[in-house]
Design an enzyme around this catalytic site. Structure first.
Site, PDB file in Angstrom:
ATOM      1  N   CYS A   2       1.454 -15.988  12.230  1.00  0.00           N
ATOM      2  CA  CYS A   2       0.443 -16.455  13.166  1.00  0.00           C
ATOM      3  C   CYS A   2       0.172 -15.388  14.233  1.00  0.00           C
ATOM      4  O   CYS A   2       1.040 -14.592  14.557  1.00  0.00           O
ATOM      5  CB  CYS A   2       0.813 -17.756  13.886  1.00  0.00           C
ATOM      6  SG  CYS A   2       1.312 -19.065  12.772  1.00  0.00           S
ATOM      7  N   ARG A  27      -2.461 -11.524  10.682  1.00  0.00           N
ATOM      8  CA  ARG A  27      -1.194 -12.238  10.782  1.00  0.00           C
ATOM      9  C   ARG A  27      -1.254 -13.635  10.165  1.00  0.00           C
ATOM     10  O   ARG A  27      -0.237 -14.327  10.079  1.00  0.00           O
ATOM     11  CB  ARG A  27      -0.774 -12.362  12.253  1.00  0.00           C
ATOM     12  CG  ARG A  27      -0.604 -11.030  12.940  1.00  0.00           C
ATOM     13  CD  ARG A  27      -0.261 -11.232  14.397  1.00  0.00           C
ATOM     14  NE  ARG A  27       1.027 -11.871  14.530  1.00  0.00           N
ATOM     15  CZ  ARG A  27       2.180 -11.227  14.567  1.00  0.00           C
ATOM     16  NH1 ARG A  27       2.203  -9.925  14.505  1.00  0.00           N
ATOM     17  NH2 ARG A  27       3.311 -11.880  14.693  1.00  0.00           N
ATOM     18  N   TRP A  74      -0.826 -19.023  10.139  1.00  0.00           N
ATOM     19  CA  TRP A  74      -0.285 -18.902   8.785  1.00  0.00           C
ATOM     20  C   TRP A  74       0.630 -20.112   8.618  1.00  0.00           C
ATOM     21  O   TRP A  74       1.654 -20.227   9.287  1.00  0.00           O
ATOM     22  CB  TRP A  74       0.487 -17.592   8.621  1.00  0.00           C
ATOM     23  CG  TRP A  74       0.924 -17.344   7.215  1.00  0.00           C
ATOM     24  CD1 TRP A  74       0.181 -16.794   6.200  1.00  0.00           C
ATOM     25  CD2 TRP A  74       2.213 -17.623   6.652  1.00  0.00           C
ATOM     26  NE1 TRP A  74       0.924 -16.717   5.048  1.00  0.00           N
ATOM     27  CE2 TRP A  74       2.177 -17.219   5.297  1.00  0.00           C
ATOM     28  CE3 TRP A  74       3.394 -18.169   7.150  1.00  0.00           C
ATOM     29  CZ2 TRP A  74       3.269 -17.346   4.444  1.00  0.00           C
ATOM     30  CZ3 TRP A  74       4.484 -18.301   6.301  1.00  0.00           C
ATOM     31  CH2 TRP A  74       4.414 -17.892   4.955  1.00  0.00           C
ATOM     32  N   ASN A 100       3.869 -19.488  17.647  1.00  0.00           N
ATOM     33  CA  ASN A 100       4.106 -18.645  16.473  1.00  0.00           C
ATOM     34  C   ASN A 100       5.602 -18.675  16.218  1.00  0.00           C
ATOM     35  O   ASN A 100       6.383 -18.267  17.079  1.00  0.00           O
ATOM     36  CB  ASN A 100       3.626 -17.211  16.768  1.00  0.00           C
ATOM     37  CG  ASN A 100       4.123 -16.219  15.731  1.00  0.00           C
ATOM     38  OD1 ASN A 100       4.367 -16.585  14.589  1.00  0.00           O
ATOM     39  ND2 ASN A 100       4.289 -14.966  16.127  1.00  0.00           N
ATOM     40  N   GLY A 101       6.001 -19.169  15.031  1.00  0.00           N
ATOM     41  CA  GLY A 101       7.428 -19.218  14.717  1.00  0.00           C
ATOM     42  C   GLY A 101       7.767 -20.529  14.036  1.00  0.00           C
ATOM     43  O   GLY A 101       6.878 -21.235  13.551  1.00  0.00           O
ATOM     44  N   GLU A 486       5.817  -0.759  -6.766  1.00  0.00           N
ATOM     45  CA  GLU A 486       4.828  -0.824  -5.683  1.00  0.00           C
ATOM     46  C   GLU A 486       3.416  -0.998  -6.250  1.00  0.00           C
ATOM     47  O   GLU A 486       2.606  -1.766  -5.718  1.00  0.00           O
ATOM     48  CB  GLU A 486       4.934   0.434  -4.811  1.00  0.00           C
ATOM     49  CG  GLU A 486       3.889   0.590  -3.730  1.00  0.00           C
ATOM     50  CD  GLU A 486       3.857  -0.555  -2.708  1.00  0.00           C
ATOM     51  OE1 GLU A 486       4.739  -1.410  -2.708  1.00  0.00           O
ATOM     52  OE2 GLU A 486       2.887  -0.590  -1.929  1.00  0.00           O
ATOM     53  N   LYS A 490       1.016  -4.155  -5.342  1.00  0.00           N
ATOM     54  CA  LYS A 490      -0.326  -3.966  -4.765  1.00  0.00           C
ATOM     55  C   LYS A 490      -1.360  -4.739  -5.583  1.00  0.00           C
ATOM     56  O   LYS A 490      -2.226  -5.407  -5.044  1.00  0.00           O
ATOM     57  CB  LYS A 490      -0.666  -2.494  -4.782  1.00  0.00           C
ATOM     58  CG  LYS A 490      -0.912  -1.647  -3.656  1.00  0.00           C
ATOM     59  CD  LYS A 490      -0.616  -1.829  -2.241  1.00  0.00           C
ATOM     60  CE  LYS A 490       0.253  -2.927  -1.732  1.00  0.00           C
ATOM     61  NZ  LYS A 490       1.342  -2.530  -0.918  1.00  0.00           N
ATOM     62  N   GLU A 493      -1.105  -8.567  -5.032  1.00  0.00           N
ATOM     63  CA  GLU A 493      -1.577  -8.990  -3.703  1.00  0.00           C
ATOM     64  C   GLU A 493      -3.091  -9.005  -3.613  1.00  0.00           C
ATOM     65  O   GLU A 493      -3.674  -9.911  -3.030  1.00  0.00           O
ATOM     66  CB  GLU A 493      -1.076  -8.010  -2.634  1.00  0.00           C
ATOM     67  CG  GLU A 493       0.384  -8.059  -2.340  1.00  0.00           C
ATOM     68  CD  GLU A 493       0.719  -7.133  -1.170  1.00  0.00           C
ATOM     69  OE1 GLU A 493       0.690  -5.907  -1.363  1.00  0.00           O
ATOM     70  OE2 GLU A 493       0.981  -7.639  -0.071  1.00  0.00           O
ATOM     71  N   HIS A 509      13.846  -4.099 -23.499  1.00  0.00           N
ATOM     72  CA  HIS A 509      14.800  -5.218 -23.473  1.00  0.00           C
ATOM     73  C   HIS A 509      14.135  -6.539 -23.120  1.00  0.00           C
ATOM     74  O   HIS A 509      14.798  -7.454 -22.650  1.00  0.00           O
ATOM     75  CB  HIS A 509      15.931  -4.899 -22.492  1.00  0.00           C
ATOM     76  CG  HIS A 509      16.672  -3.655 -22.859  1.00  0.00           C
ATOM     77  ND1 HIS A 509      17.632  -3.605 -23.835  1.00  0.00           N
ATOM     78  CD2 HIS A 509      16.523  -2.371 -22.424  1.00  0.00           C
ATOM     79  CE1 HIS A 509      18.073  -2.365 -23.968  1.00  0.00           C
ATOM     80  NE2 HIS A 509      17.408  -1.600 -23.117  1.00  0.00           N
ATOM     81  N   LYS A 608       0.226 -10.388   7.388  1.00  0.00           N
ATOM     82  CA  LYS A 608       0.695  -9.009   7.553  1.00  0.00           C
ATOM     83  C   LYS A 608       2.130  -8.956   8.053  1.00  0.00           C
ATOM     84  O   LYS A 608       2.932  -8.174   7.593  1.00  0.00           O
ATOM     85  CB  LYS A 608      -0.234  -8.313   8.553  1.00  0.00           C
ATOM     86  CG  LYS A 608       0.088  -6.862   8.800  1.00  0.00           C
ATOM     87  CD  LYS A 608      -0.431  -6.021   7.668  1.00  0.00           C
ATOM     88  CE  LYS A 608      -0.002  -4.577   7.776  1.00  0.00           C
ATOM     89  NZ  LYS A 608       0.003  -3.941   6.457  1.00  0.00           N
TER      90      LYS A 608
HETATM   91  O1  M6R Z   1       6.316  -5.101   8.286  1.00  0.00           O
HETATM   92  P1  M6R Z   1       7.258  -4.929   7.148  1.00  0.00           P
HETATM   93  O2  M6R Z   1       7.190  -3.553   6.548  1.00  0.00           O
HETATM   94  O3  M6R Z   1       8.669  -5.295   7.497  1.00  0.00           O
HETATM   95  O4  M6R Z   1       6.748  -5.939   6.052  1.00  0.00           O
HETATM   96  C1  M6R Z   1       7.424  -6.111   4.840  1.00  0.00           C
HETATM   97  C2  M6R Z   1       6.577  -6.849   3.844  1.00  0.00           C
HETATM   98  O5  M6R Z   1       6.205  -8.108   4.338  1.00  0.00           O
HETATM   99  C3  M6R Z   1       5.311  -6.072   3.484  1.00  0.00           C
HETATM  100  O6  M6R Z   1       5.607  -4.795   3.006  1.00  0.00           O
HETATM  101  C4  M6R Z   1       4.506  -6.833   2.412  1.00  0.00           C
HETATM  102  O7  M6R Z   1       5.199  -6.826   1.203  1.00  0.00           O
HETATM  103  C5  M6R Z   1       3.124  -6.241   2.265  1.00  0.00           C
HETATM  104  N1  M6R Z   1       2.154  -7.289   2.117  1.00  0.00           N
HETATM  105  C6  M6R Z   1       3.005  -5.316   1.109  1.00  0.00           C
HETATM  106  O8  M6R Z   1       1.715  -4.846   0.905  1.00  0.00           O
END
Ligand code: M6R
Length: 613
Positions: A2, A27, A74, A100-101, A486, A490, A493, A509, A608
């Protein structure tokens, strides 16, 4: 997660709040809302969906107020909906609050309040906390500030809360534990935010609020106290971010802008640290704990998501160059599984935001057990940065796109520097290799620029060709294995296509059963010690009619001859190849997402900064 914003001053609060919420939408974007103090009454406007939906809803309504708070959500407790959107009113209607939390003991607090006759308009834990505060205020006949202080002593969980009270027309009460809060100091005004972006247009002077601190904020006054009601002197810091850094600057999306910023952000992360000409690395954070690092029993890298992938590559690099045992841990597992930690362990916490709850608590626990904490963080002044014994910032600048791109390559750049510096100090690297790697690392920004200029159009075409695929497999070996993970993350997401990253040889495997003519398989197959082996893996996929897309080194006709489509990167030392290989994969995901008509900057369900566990 949030995003929260607040304003007290002499201007109209609403436009400042809306602008701030748009900057914090990364966020969370399940709903948005504002509460305004009109001088006579509290007005709450809130709507499910993005901030734009809130703006439409508020159009034509009364926004005459110079004090207000705003929230972009969020969802954790309760589905995304108008009724679960923040701000919430207290039962009396006299107080409005955003949060937020997560309040972990909300169920117990709620049942106590229900017994007293309180009712709830939402399913949120936040509304419970608000009414708990109101109940204390009424029963103790005390100020809102005092009620917040008493309430927070009983609360278990994480929070940033902002409250406005009908009886306090010029005041916001704020408090934090475990979630970020920044207060900007303006001209007869104060700005509040989850990060500094909402206030950048108005001030460069900020105060980062610490856990268990409570702020009483008025236009001309910022009073900071601890939960014991003792005054604390605010520590005012100067921001060195420019507003342009958080705007799109002519690109269609933040993600694309951030991908194209990488030559600069990698350069910025190396600048003043890497001196290839004189074969020297300056990293004061490493110097600070040099002896600990050289004699470390283990280096434990703790991170989540993309940052975890950077950590995984660092494991390969540090073990290779420094001959130190490295373990890479998902922060969420590490914090709960009672790991064995000693004062000879060095923890490297990798985080873009510096606020990821699991990473933060994991290092908090490790610190209590005597480990030394090194923070590799992008956001200056963030919680992880402040909790670390030593550290280094990645200089990627604000990353707004929810999918991490430039922060990842900046992390890799600094992790390479750390590994090289420790290897040099520990004398586990020979001078020729050290000089070669420093020289090649210095060329990375230009190489990334070359990839972006020469491959962008071709990758867009490849993306269009495969955009309708249902699944993808990403394979890599050695230093390129973390890049396969990675690349797959990507794509998931941004495009919502199911994608799996796997070690290329491990594919036999199990995952090979998925291969048929409909499965695109992305090989990260740059020229390295495993090249012949990965060529065999490509043959195995081709033999089963899989479609092969390969990231190849310039001049590699072998893989280029086998693959259906190629994305070419410059030849570089194999240890450094991943920082180049990932760039085409970022573009591939971006263009597939665009082809599918998706909101690549704000993918569904994501946020984020993951400040809840
Ligand atoms: O802010 P951080 O690097 O600690 O965040 C970690 C993950 O939440 C962040 O890398 C997330 O996986 C991203 N959406 C990846 O694109």
């Amino acid at each position: 997660m949030c995003g929260i914003v607040g304003y007290v001053g002499s201007n109209l609060a609403y436009p400042i709040l809306i602008d701030g919420l748009k900057k914090l939408e990364y966020r969370g974007y399940d709903s948005a809302g504002v509460a305004l103090h009109t001088g006579k009454a509290l007005e709450v406007y809130k709507k499910e969906g993005k901030v734009a939906a809130l703006e439409d809803y508020v159009y034509g309504k009364n926004i005459q107020a110079t004090v207000g708070i705003g929230h972009t959500r969020w969802a954790t407790h309760g589905v995304p909906s108008d009724r679960n959107a923040h701000p919430h009113y207290s039962n009396s209607g006299n107080i409005a609050m955003i949060h937020n939390g997560i309040i972990e003991n909300y169920a117990q607090l709620k049942s106590e309040l229900v017994q007293k006759g309180y009712t709830f308009a939402s399913d949120t834990d936040s509304e419970v906390l608000l009414n708990f505060i109101e109940d204390i205020k009424i029963n103790n006949d005390c100020s809102l500030e005092e009620a917040v202080r008493i309430a927070l002593k009983r609360v278990v969980g994480a929070y940033v809360i902002l409250l406005i009270d009908q009886d306090l027309p010029d005041t916001i009460i704020a408090a934090r534990k475990g979630s970020p809060l920044v207060i900007g100091i303006g001209n007869n005004a104060h700005y509040l935010g989850s990060d500094a972006s909402p206030m950048l247009a108005y001030t460069k002077e900020v105060v980062y609020i610490n856990d268990y601190e409570l702020a009483i904020v008025r236009p001309d006054e910022l009073i900071l106290k601890n939960l014991g009601n003792e005054r604390i002197t605010p520590f005012v810091q100067k921001l060195d971010i420019e507003l342009a850094a958080i705007e799109k600057g002519g690109y269609d999306h933040f993600m694309l802008k951030e991908i194209f910023e990488q030559p600069q952000t990698i350069f910025d992360s190396l600048r003043g640290r890497l001196d290839a000409e004189h074969q020297h690395i300056t990293l004061s954070g490493v110097d600070k704990i040099k002896e600990k690092l050289i004699h470390a029993n283990r280096v434990i890298i703790v991170a989540c998501g993309t940052s975890w992938h950077a950590g995984l590559l660092a494991e390969y690099v540090i073990e290779e160059l420094c001959r130190i045992n490295v373990e890479v841990e998902y922060a969420s597992e590490f914090r709960y599984r009672n790991p064995i930690i000693t004062d000879k362990d060095v923890i490297i916490a990798v985080s873009q935001s510096g606020e990821t709850a699991d990473t933060l608590v994991a290092i908090e626990n490790a610190k209590k057990q005597g480990a030394t904490i090194f923070g590799l963080v992008n956001v200056v002044g963030s919680s992880i940065a402040r909790m670390s014994d030593a550290g280094a910032y990645t200089h990627a600048g604000p990353e707004i796109g929810v999918a991490s791109t430039k922060a990842f390559t900046a992390q890799l750049a600094v992790l390479y520097l750390i590994a090289l510096k420790v290897a040099y100090e520990k004398q586990t690297i020979d001078k020729t290799l050290f000089n070669k790697l420093l020289g090649d690392l210095a060329k990375v920004p230009q190489y990334v620029q070359d990839i972006l200029e020469e491959q962008d159009a071709a990758i867009k075409e490849i993306a269009n060709k495969y955009a309708d695929a249902r699944d993808f497999l990403y394979l890599g070996r050695g230093f390129n294995f973390p890049i396969a993970l990675e690349g797959a993350l990507k794509l998931k997401e941004i495009s919502y296509i199911h994608a799996e990253g796997y070690p290329a040889a491990e594919m036999k495997h199990g995952p090979i059963a998925l291969v048929d003519e409909n499965l695109p398989v992305v090989f990260v197959a740059t020229k390295d010690s495993y090249h012949e082996k990965i060529v065999s893996n490509i043959q195995e996929i081709k033999a089963r009619k899989g479609q092969v897309i390969a990231v190849v080194s310039q001049g590699d006709n072998v893989v280029a001859g086998l693959a259906d489509d190629v994305m070419v990167v410059p030849q570089i030392h194999e240890i450094l190849a991943p920082i180049l290989s990932v760039v085409p994969l970022q573009l591939l995901s971006y263009y597939i997402g665009i082809n599918r008509g998706l909101d690549v900057d704000k993918p569904r369900n994501l946020a984020k900064s993951v400040t809840v566990e």
